[in-house]
Design an enzyme around this catalytic site. Structure first.
Site, PDB file in Angstrom:
ATOM      1  N   GLN A 173     -12.227   2.480 -44.599  1.00 33.90           N
ATOM      2  CA  GLN A 173     -12.433   3.665 -43.771  1.00 33.90           C
ATOM      3  C   GLN A 173     -13.916   3.973 -43.590  1.00 33.90           C
ATOM      4  O   GLN A 173     -14.336   4.419 -42.523  1.00 33.90           O
ATOM      5  CB  GLN A 173     -11.729   4.871 -44.390  1.00 33.90           C
ATOM      6  CG  GLN A 173     -10.216   4.747 -44.388  1.00 33.90           C
ATOM      7  CD  GLN A 173      -9.662   4.458 -43.011  1.00 33.90           C
ATOM      8  OE1 GLN A 173      -9.741   5.290 -42.108  1.00 33.90           O
ATOM      9  NE2 GLN A 173      -9.110   3.270 -42.816  1.00 33.90           N
ATOM     10  N   GLU A 207      13.753  47.428 -25.701  1.00 32.63           N
ATOM     11  CA  GLU A 207      12.420  47.049 -25.233  1.00 32.63           C
ATOM     12  C   GLU A 207      11.968  47.866 -24.024  1.00 32.63           C
ATOM     13  O   GLU A 207      10.876  47.653 -23.499  1.00 32.63           O
ATOM     14  CB  GLU A 207      12.405  45.552 -24.894  1.00 32.63           C
ATOM     15  CG  GLU A 207      12.630  44.671 -26.122  1.00 32.63           C
ATOM     16  CD  GLU A 207      12.575  43.188 -25.802  1.00 32.63           C
ATOM     17  OE1 GLU A 207      12.460  42.841 -24.608  1.00 32.63           O
ATOM     18  OE2 GLU A 207      12.630  42.376 -26.743  1.00 32.63           O
ATOM     19  N   SER A 264     -12.660   9.223 -38.968  1.00 33.42           N
ATOM     20  CA  SER A 264     -11.643   8.768 -39.913  1.00 33.42           C
ATOM     21  C   SER A 264     -11.837   9.337 -41.314  1.00 33.42           C
ATOM     22  O   SER A 264     -12.961   9.572 -41.769  1.00 33.42           O
ATOM     23  CB  SER A 264     -11.651   7.236 -39.971  1.00 33.42           C
ATOM     24  OG  SER A 264     -10.560   6.768 -40.719  1.00 33.42           O
ATOM     25  N   GLU A 303      -6.307  12.652 -43.450  1.00 37.80           N
ATOM     26  CA  GLU A 303      -5.714  11.848 -42.380  1.00 37.80           C
ATOM     27  C   GLU A 303      -4.869  10.727 -42.996  1.00 37.80           C
ATOM     28  O   GLU A 303      -3.715  10.518 -42.632  1.00 37.80           O
ATOM     29  CB  GLU A 303      -6.821  11.259 -41.515  1.00 37.80           C
ATOM     30  CG  GLU A 303      -6.318  10.343 -40.418  1.00 37.80           C
ATOM     31  CD  GLU A 303      -7.443   9.604 -39.721  1.00 37.80           C
ATOM     32  OE1 GLU A 303      -7.212   9.108 -38.602  1.00 37.80           O
ATOM     33  OE2 GLU A 303      -8.551   9.503 -40.289  1.00 37.80           O
ATOM     34  N   HIS A 304      -5.459   9.973 -43.917  1.00 40.56           N
ATOM     35  CA  HIS A 304      -4.759   8.912 -44.643  1.00 40.56           C
ATOM     36  C   HIS A 304      -4.754   9.256 -46.125  1.00 40.56           C
ATOM     37  O   HIS A 304      -5.794   9.617 -46.677  1.00 40.56           O
ATOM     38  CB  HIS A 304      -5.463   7.557 -44.464  1.00 40.56           C
ATOM     39  CG  HIS A 304      -5.674   7.153 -43.049  1.00 40.56           C
ATOM     40  ND1 HIS A 304      -6.887   7.311 -42.399  1.00 40.56           N
ATOM     41  CD2 HIS A 304      -4.834   6.604 -42.142  1.00 40.56           C
ATOM     42  CE1 HIS A 304      -6.787   6.865 -41.157  1.00 40.56           C
ATOM     43  NE2 HIS A 304      -5.550   6.436 -40.969  1.00 40.56           N
ATOM     44  N   HIS A 341      15.929  44.421 -16.685  1.00 44.60           N
ATOM     45  CA  HIS A 341      16.630  43.363 -17.401  1.00 44.60           C
ATOM     46  C   HIS A 341      18.095  43.736 -17.601  1.00 44.60           C
ATOM     47  O   HIS A 341      19.003  42.931 -17.378  1.00 44.60           O
ATOM     48  CB  HIS A 341      15.983  43.114 -18.774  1.00 44.60           C
ATOM     49  CG  HIS A 341      14.776  42.223 -18.741  1.00 44.60           C
ATOM     50  ND1 HIS A 341      13.629  42.581 -18.089  1.00 44.60           N
ATOM     51  CD2 HIS A 341      14.554  40.996 -19.274  1.00 44.60           C
ATOM     52  CE1 HIS A 341      12.732  41.617 -18.234  1.00 44.60           C
ATOM     53  NE2 HIS A 341      13.273  40.632 -18.947  1.00 44.60           N
ATOM     54  N   HIS A 369     -15.661   2.510 -40.574  1.00 41.63           N
ATOM     55  CA  HIS A 369     -15.334   2.991 -39.230  1.00 41.63           C
ATOM     56  C   HIS A 369     -16.558   3.588 -38.545  1.00 41.63           C
ATOM     57  O   HIS A 369     -16.818   3.342 -37.370  1.00 41.63           O
ATOM     58  CB  HIS A 369     -14.223   4.051 -39.295  1.00 41.63           C
ATOM     59  CG  HIS A 369     -12.853   3.504 -39.086  1.00 41.63           C
ATOM     60  ND1 HIS A 369     -12.471   2.864 -37.933  1.00 41.63           N
ATOM     61  CD2 HIS A 369     -11.758   3.512 -39.879  1.00 41.63           C
ATOM     62  CE1 HIS A 369     -11.214   2.498 -38.027  1.00 41.63           C
ATOM     63  NE2 HIS A 369     -10.752   2.869 -39.195  1.00 41.63           N
ATOM     64  N   ASP A 416      -3.031   0.931 -39.651  1.00 38.75           N
ATOM     65  CA  ASP A 416      -3.903   0.845 -38.482  1.00 38.75           C
ATOM     66  C   ASP A 416      -3.383  -0.154 -37.456  1.00 38.75           C
ATOM     67  O   ASP A 416      -3.668  -0.023 -36.264  1.00 38.75           O
ATOM     68  CB  ASP A 416      -5.315   0.427 -38.908  1.00 38.75           C
ATOM     69  CG  ASP A 416      -6.196   1.617 -39.224  1.00 38.75           C
ATOM     70  OD1 ASP A 416      -5.749   2.751 -39.033  1.00 38.75           O
ATOM     71  OD2 ASP A 416      -7.340   1.396 -39.665  1.00 38.75           O
TER      72      ASP A 416
END
Length: 296
Positions: free
Chosen positions: A124, A279, A102, A191-192, A284, A127, A225
């Site tokens: 945090q 190409e 975290s 992350e946060h 094709h 954690h 959370d």
């Protein structure tokens, strides 16, 4: 909470196979809250496995654990590494995103509450020892007050030892102004991201890289959370520059279908033939000209 964040979108996406792995507790049983959350969200296959071994079991399958097509969920550095490995193996499984230990980054001005800021950082840090928390502020006064408040609040935390170890590799950074803090935050891609400064909402357009943003002093990361409605499975390690947080869309896949009439093919034929010729892909072009009677 992780079981809710993973099982509910899987249910809403109507995934036909939903397997959940959860590490057993010291007495060998699964956490009853996890079992209730998962089963209420429609998960019927639950296995008492955790860590990198759980990732391997789901990605490759075992005698008891079925192989899945995609592995979801956050974890420690070992889990994140295992997810990366299986996602690069054709015989393994795809993954949602790199979601490891975290992280939180708080941007606060001189008027922010040291009590609130300290509590957000500690929420945090507790954690795990590999969590990282950062405070960016132009105020040395606030920085000092937050440091003191962290020490005071630690005395009341059951996971104080874990939080203290996490704080050893966390930082408070004094910046010139809020604009510099936002620039640094975008480079870090947390992350946060918690914004506790005047005009925070108006500054949102400048926020480019973050997993989830919490605006204002009344929006602790804890609500994200658990129950504010957002998903807490988010990119870490700076991957917020390229990944978004978990959503229902990641439990779905798209398949395109096309059907042409002869007139429709005639309308597109010249473009197909021209591009195929550029190409050097004669077959094709022939797949079009033979149908339209323009080739042999």
């Amino acid at each position: 909470s992780a079981a809710i964040m993973l099982a509910v979108p899987a249910m809403l996406a109507a995934c036909p196979t939903r397997v959940l792995c959860t590490p057993p507790r010291p007495d060998g049983t699964a956490d009853p809250a996890v079992l209730v959350a998962a089963t209420r969200a429609g998960v019927t296959d639950i296995y008492k496995i955790g860590g990198a071994q759980a990732i391997a079991a789901m990605a490759y399958g075992t005698e008891t654990v079925p192989k899945v097509l995609k592995v979801f969920g956050p974890g420690n550095a070992w889990v994140t590494s295992a997810k990366t490995l299986v996602s690069s193996d054709p015989a393994g499984a795809a993954i949602d995103l790199p979601a490891g230990p975290s992280e939180v980054l708080v941007i606060a001005d001189a008027d922010a509450s040291p009590v609130f800021v300290a509590s957000d950082l500690l929420s945090q840090a507790e954690h795990g020892v590999d969590s990282q928390v950062l405070l960016l502020t132009p105020s040395t006064t606030l920085a000092a007050a937050v440091g003191q408040e962290i020490e005071r609040q630690l005395e009341n935390l059951s996971r104080a030892d874990i939080a203290r170890e996490a704080l050893q590799h966390s930082r408070t950074i004094i910046v010139t102004d809020i604009g510099a803090a936002i620039e640094l935050s975008n480079r870090y891609a947390p992350e946060h991201l918690i914004l506790q400064f005047a005009g925070a909402r108006e500054s949102l357009p400048a926020i480019r890289n973050a997993g989830s943003v919490f605006v204002g002093e009344w929006t602790p990361e804890s609500v994200g959370d658990y129950c504010s409605g957002t998903n807490h499975v988010l990119p870490t390690y700076g991957f917020a520059t390229a990944y978004s947080g978990l959503g229902i869309d990641q439990f779905l896949r798209q398949m395109t279908v096309q059907e042409l009439t002869r007139d429709g093919l005639a309308g597109l034929g010249d473009a197909v033939v021209s591009l195929a010729s550029l190409e050097g892909l004669d077959a094709h072009a022939a797949a079009v000209t033979l149908r339209l009677g323009d080739g042999t």
